[in-house]
Every structure is written in C-alpha cells, then in structure tokens.
Design an enzyme around this catalytic site. Structure first.
Site, PDB file in Angstrom:
ATOM      1  N   GLY A   1      31.521   5.278 -38.094  1.00 53.74           N
ATOM      2  CA  GLY A   1      30.814   6.100 -39.072  1.00 53.74           C
ATOM      3  C   GLY A   1      31.757   7.050 -39.769  1.00 53.74           C
TER       4      GLY A   1
ATOM      5  N   HIS B   1      27.928  16.194 -70.773  1.00 51.07           N
ATOM      6  CA  HIS B   1      27.475  15.482 -69.572  1.00 51.07           C
ATOM      7  C   HIS B   1      25.952  15.539 -69.452  1.00 51.07           C
ATOM      8  CE1 HIS B   1      31.498  14.955 -68.134  1.00 51.07           C
ATOM      9  NE2 HIS B   1      31.722  16.238 -67.889  1.00 51.07           N
TER      10      HIS B   1
ATOM     11  N   HIS C   1      31.408  21.080 -73.211  1.00 45.79           N
ATOM     12  CA  HIS C   1      31.826  20.014 -72.295  1.00 45.79           C
ATOM     13  C   HIS C   1      30.707  19.691 -71.302  1.00 45.79           C
ATOM     14  CE1 HIS C   1      35.062  17.857 -69.957  1.00 45.79           C
ATOM     15  NE2 HIS C   1      34.115  17.968 -69.044  1.00 45.79           N
ATOM     16  N   GLU C   2      30.149  20.718 -70.680  1.00 44.66           N
ATOM     17  CA  GLU C   2      29.103  20.477 -69.683  1.00 44.66           C
ATOM     18  C   GLU C   2      27.829  19.958 -70.325  1.00 44.66           C
ATOM     19  OE1 GLU C   2      29.744  20.346 -66.651  1.00 44.66           O
ATOM     20  OE2 GLU C   2      31.749  21.187 -66.888  1.00 44.66           O
TER      21      GLU C   2
ATOM     22  N   PRO D   1      33.248  10.642 -41.252  1.00 41.02           N
ATOM     23  CA  PRO D   1      33.414  11.943 -40.587  1.00 41.02           C
ATOM     24  C   PRO D   1      32.167  12.807 -40.730  1.00 41.02           C
ATOM     25  CG  PRO D   1      35.372  11.397 -41.865  1.00 41.02           C
ATOM     26  CD  PRO D   1      34.342  10.360 -42.207  1.00 41.02           C
TER      27      PRO D   1
ATOM     28  N   LYS E   1      29.218  11.205 -34.348  1.00 39.42           N
ATOM     29  CA  LYS E   1      29.645  10.208 -33.355  1.00 39.42           C
ATOM     30  C   LYS E   1      29.904  10.860 -31.994  1.00 39.42           C
ATOM     31  CE  LYS E   1      33.069   8.924 -36.023  1.00 39.42           C
ATOM     32  NZ  LYS E   1      32.749   9.669 -37.253  1.00 39.42           N
ATOM     33  N   THR E   2      30.643  11.956 -31.984  1.00 35.21           N
ATOM     34  CA  THR E   2      30.938  12.643 -30.719  1.00 35.21           C
ATOM     35  C   THR E   2      29.670  13.206 -30.089  1.00 35.21           C
ATOM     36  OG1 THR E   2      33.130  13.229 -31.572  1.00 35.21           O
ATOM     37  CG2 THR E   2      32.343  14.440 -29.653  1.00 35.21           C
TER      38      THR E   2
END
Length: 645
Positions: free
Chosen positions: A202, A428, A424-425, A204, A208-209
């Site tokens: 999987g 988008h 610019h934003e 990070p 998992k741990t």
C-alpha cells in the site's frame, strides 16, 4: 548504570591522558637542552679531531656521534667506526677530549614496548567504543549483532481491529491469520497450511504498520517490529546475524508476529544494484530467505512485511512458501474516511456543527495518516484561537493547511502580481466550470499559501471514481493549461507561474499516448516501461522497447495533444473574455470566492455582471465565501491543486 558509564568514561579518559603525556615527555626530553646541531660528514669530524678543535664527544650505540668544539658549537654525524675502534677512542681520551657513551632513544626498551602497544591500545579503544555505542552500555558489545527489533507486548499496548478503519477487505483477509495464531492446531488438524509470510502492499500512510499491530493485538501474541534498514550496518555480516537473532527471539516467544517495515530496503532484486552481487544487503536478504524456509510453520510464527514498492522486490521473496499471501491496502473511500475520522476524533471535544460525512466527502484521496494530521491540525487551530471545542471552521482550515500549507500573511504581492495571479487562477476556474467533463470548482483564491502557491483553484470530483475516459483527461489537460492561456489573452505576455501546470499537463498527455493507448495515430499500443517509479539500478541498464522513429512519433503526438488542449482553453476564454475581466475584478476585491459564487457569476449576462461587480463595494466586514469541499489534483492520487504562480 549511569555510575558504571561514568566510571568507564573516566578510565578511558585517563588512558588517553597517559598516552598523550608519554608522547609529550618523549618529545620534550629529546628536545630540551639540545642546541642547534650541524650535520657534517665523518671525514670532517676526523679532521676537526686532528686539528684539536673538539673538546667533547658523545657516542650513541646506534652509531651516531655528537661533538662540541672549542667555540661551543655542536656537530652530528654517523660514525660507526667509533664503536668498533676502541684504541682510536682511547687515544682521543688521552688527548683530553671528554668521551661519553650514551644509549640511543630509539633503542630504549620502554620506547620499543610503547611503540608496539600503543597501536594495539588504540584499536581496542576504537572497537570497544563502536560496540558500546551500538550495544547501549558497558559489557554489551555483542549487542552490536543482536536484532534491534522492538517487542510490543499485547497486554500492555494492545491495538485491535477496532482501532483500524477504512480497510475492510484487508481486515477480512487477515482474519485467518488471527485465528491461526490463536489456535494453530485447528488448521493443522485439517491439513491446512497457513502462509509463512504476509506482504502488506500500500501507499505510505495507508495503515500497514497499524494493521499488523492490530493482528498481533487480536491474536494476543508478541509483536516484533523492525525496519528493513535496521539490518544493514557498517560491518559485513551484521545484517545476516541480526536476522538470525530476530527469528530466534520470535521462536522463543512463539506464537508471535515478526513485522519487517519497508522490506524493499533489503529485499530488492539481487544482482541489479550498483554494489555488485555480494554486497551486505544481498547477504541479509539471503539470510531472510533461509530463515523463512527453515522454521516450522506449526509453531505459530507469522512473518509480516510492508512495502510501497512491490515491483522492486526479489522474486524469491514472493514465491509460495515465503510471502505467498499479499494483502493490498488501498486509499479509503468516502465511507472509509468517515470511519477513520471517527477514530481520530475520539476523546476530542468537537462542536455540534462538525459533520464527519461532509469532511469525508471533502477529502478524496486522503489516507489515514493525512486524516490523522487533519484532525490534529484542527485541534491545534482551536487551541490557538482559545476555543473550547473544535469547530467545522477549524476542520475546513485544517484541510486547506494539509493540502497547500498555512497562509503566508507576510508574502505581500504587488498590485500587478495580484492581477496576474487573479487572471491565472480564473483561467483554471472558468474552464473547470464550463467544460462538461471537468471536476467541479469549489474554491478560487489569490491568498498565498504554503511554499510556492501565490494562488490556487480547488476542484472536487462529485464522487469517488477509479476510471477516466479520454474526454475527461483532455478536459483536465485544458484546465491545467487555462491559467497560461488567460495570461496570454489579457496581458499578451506569459509568466513563469505556469511551470507546474505545464509539467502535469505534459505528463498526463504522455501517459495518454504511451500507457493508455488513446492516440489515434499510435493506436492501442503500450510503450511505457513496466514501472512508473524510477529505480536507478534498472534504469541504467534498461533498453527502450521502441525505435528512435517511434520515439519521434510519440513526442509528436504528445505535443499535438498539448497544442490542441491549449487552443481549446484559449477558445473558451476568448468567448468569455469580458466575463473573465469582470470576475477578475470581483476576485481582486474579495480575494476568495466559492465555486457556487463563480457559477452564479458566469450565468449572468455581461451587462448584469458588469453592474454587479461595479456596485459590489465589498467591505472588510463582509463574510467571505464559505468553502467546505477540497480536492486532489487528479484521480491519479495527486492533489488537485491548481498552483497558479
């Protein structure tokens, strides 16, 4: 223990000081009282003796002679004849010359012993220091080759499946492992063979741990945790010795779980690295393979390992009889994120307005570690503001801080730069709103945040999806390029702010051509390498599976997709140029607008929009747009974060 360490330190310091003192004594003793000495030949000394210019003569057993003349000057020469010709020396003494025999410093017995023993003492000191540094105390030098694995007692720190959320399928896969550890005889009686190794795969932060510790907690068995990098040390053979010691500890505490985190640190394919075929890492891997083959599975030892790079693991690790059970831990969906948030909000004071379902929908692509960080950031913000409860506003701000970082209030932009960022934003945002296959826009801002973002546009998929069709990808590329297109349309100039947009757009276009088979000219052929990740040892010796002619065609197709998408973005913005200009003025006044506000503004006709913006008169007390939803950069697990500049 502290007193013993202090005593040992004092003894070693004393030894060092004694050694230094001996060197100082020898040096001073050989220099003090010795005037300047002139080197001469033996024939010159004989001539000076015949001329009766010498008044004293020191003869060393090494053959050197030091003479003093009647003016008080000293001379030195190598004269072994003075040692063998005793009659000549007696004759000099009869002439009134003072004769003295001395033992040379080089032939002193204690100097010889010191010269021999000093290097030995220094080597002993060096190795003792290294062993004790690794072992953690006096008389524990052999701990250097002992396993540094941490043992967790389930009775003291118990983690169960109730502490793990968002990985329902993975927990179901590991239920058999828990049952086997609780009662291995049930499986042995039926002839069933439990896997010796379980590999958790999987990204990070997916847990998992935590999941491995939950398996140990559910089964009530000891849990030995070690990282793959802990096996490899400076000295050859230490890694293999630590592997053997780790398995011996587990056998002594059976049933037990051995968990090796980041196993790719020692489990990479052998013979493919830069260190040759016999480096320390490969010896450690061989030892792991031998130990997994050697222990009896009926005693109840399960080896679990975790990695986010299964493609680089040695095939011998993955064959049946070793890590033959693979459990994939994926990013959680909306329901999984909600369950994870419930766990992390336990024991925290939250306000009634905190809606976990809304937060779960607002965080697509977040893994468990991201959500834990989000909750912690929200708690820190509430404490910083002196609040008694964690509010929804704190959670929303925390999401934004996790994605793009905190606000940079000290970063003051000039009016010209603010205007460039706003256009610019909005480039988008307008493309993201108008194009039918683009993800909905939820926020546009020109407030600087984080390391490099002077402004950004946030989008959010309406639902968790795992496939993208060609139209969606092309619209996404057009949205990425729309910021640069807006700059060119309004200012007839472009800035460096589109660097990140261009990289992402080019990468997506290349994947369309080389991996997805979405180029009409190239056809349904996959030209990309097996692994998207860079592995140095492979890349150095890998040959491309296509010719230079094909490479030119691939580059040409990528460029064509980018150019068409850029023209598409410019075309849409040119059709809405006046609205772009009016909404930019609106954004410059408010600094932040929500996606719904943007959609409402675009629905107005040009005259109404112009009048609305001119009569806006935004005051400092006017409530800013409330943003609930945030997003990631694409369904490819990257942040959907339109960093404009």
């Amino acid at each position: 223990m502290q007193n013993k360490r202090n005593q040992s330190r004092v003894l070693w310091l004393l030894l060092i000081y004694i050694t230094i003192g001996i060197f100082i004594y020898v040096g001073v003793n050989s220099l003090i009282g010795t005037p300047d000495v002139s080197k001469i030949e033996y024939s010159e000394l004989v001539q000076m003796l015949e001329d009766k210019k010498i008044v004293s003569l020191e003869i060393e057993d090494s053959g050197y002679a030091r003479a003093r003349d009647n003016r008080g000057l000293y001379y030195e020469t190598y004269a072994p004849t003075l040692l063998s010709d005793q009659q000549y020396v007696y004759g000099l003494a009869n002439q009134g010359i003072e004769i003295k025999y001395v033992r040379s410093l080089e032939n002193s017995w204690w100097i010889s012993i010191l010269t021999f023993l000093l290097p030995v003492f220094l080597l002993i000191f060096l190795f003792t220091f290294l062993f004790r540094s690794s072992g953690g105390g006096a008389n524990q030098g052999m701990n250097f080759i002992k396993s540094p694995a941490k043992k967790y007692d389930p009775k003291k720190t118990r983690t169960t499946f109730n502490d793990v959320a968002g990985v329902k399928e993975a927990k179901e896969e590991l239920t058999d492992v828990v049952k086997f550890l609780k009662d291995p005889k049930v499986f042995n009686r039926l002839g069933a063979r439990m896997p010796k190794g379980v590999l958790l795969v999987g990204e990070p932060g997916t847990g998992k741990t935590l999941l491995a510790r939950a398996v140990a907690g559910e089964a009530g068995v000891p849990f030995f945790y070690i990282s793959g990098s802990d096996f490899v040390e400076l000295f050859v053979g230490v890694g293999a010795a630590r592997v053997r010691d780790l398995f011996n500890q587990a056998k002594a505490n059976a049933p037990a779980i051995i968990f090796i985190d980041e196993i790719d640190a020692v489990g990479r394919q052998r013979g493919s690295g830069l260190g040759g075929g016999h480096d320390e890492r490969e010896q450690t891997l061989n030892s792991i393979l031998v130990e997994m083959d050697g222990f009896d599975p009926s005693i109840g030892i399960i080896v679990m390992a975790a990695t986010n790079r299964p493609d680089v693991l040695d095939k011998a690790l993955l064959r049946p009889g070793r890590f033959d059970k693979k459990v994939v831990i994926d990013r959680p969906d909306a329901e999984g994120r909600k369950d994870i948030l419930k766990i992390h909000f336990r024991g925290k004071k939250i306000a009634p307005d905190v809606d976990l379902e809304v937060l779960a929908r607002a965080t697509p692509g977040f893994v468990g570690a991201d959500l834990e960080n989000l909750v912690n950031e929200a708690a820190l913000l509430a404490a910083r503001n002196g609040e008694k409860f964690i509010t929804m506003k704190d959670c929303e701000e925390a999401i934004e801080r996790v994605i793009v970082g905190p606000e940079r209030k000290t970063r003051v932009l000039s009016e010209q730069e603010k205007e460039v960022v706003a256009y610019h934003e909005l480039g988008h945002a307008i493309l993201g709103t108008i194009l039918p296959n683009a993800d909905p826009v939820h926020k546009v801002t020109i407030i600087p945040r984080g390391y490099a973002a002077l402004g950004y546009t946030l989008q959010l998929p309406s639902e968790d999806r795992y496939l993208m069709n060609k139209s969606e990808i092309l619209d996404d590329i057009a949205v990425m390029l729309a910021g640069r297109a807006a700059e060119e349309i309004i200012f007839d100039e472009i800035t460096s702010g589109a660097e990140n947009d261009l990289k992402r757009a080019t990468e997506m276009a290349r994947r369309m051509v080389e991996s997805f088979g979405m180029s009409e000219k190239i056809g349904p052929v996959a030209w990309a390498s097996e692994s998207e990740e860079t592995f140095l040892a492979r890349e150095l010796f890998r040959e491309k599976n296509y010719s230079d002619e094909t490479a030119k065609e691939l580059d040409s197709e990528v460029k064509q997709i980018i150019n068409k998408s850029y023209e598409k973005a410019k075309s849409v913005l040119l059709e809405n140029k006046e609205k772009l200009q009016f909404i930019a003025q609106y954004l410059l006044k408010k600094e932040t607008i929500s996606g719904q506000e943007l959609r409402d503004l675009l629905q107005k006709d040009t005259d109404d929009l112009k009048e609305y913006v001119e009569n806006l008169g935004v005051s400092s007390t006017q409530e800013e747009a409330k943003v609930v939803n945030y997003e990631y950069l694409s369904r490819e697990n990257n942040l959907i974060e339109r960093k404009g500049i």
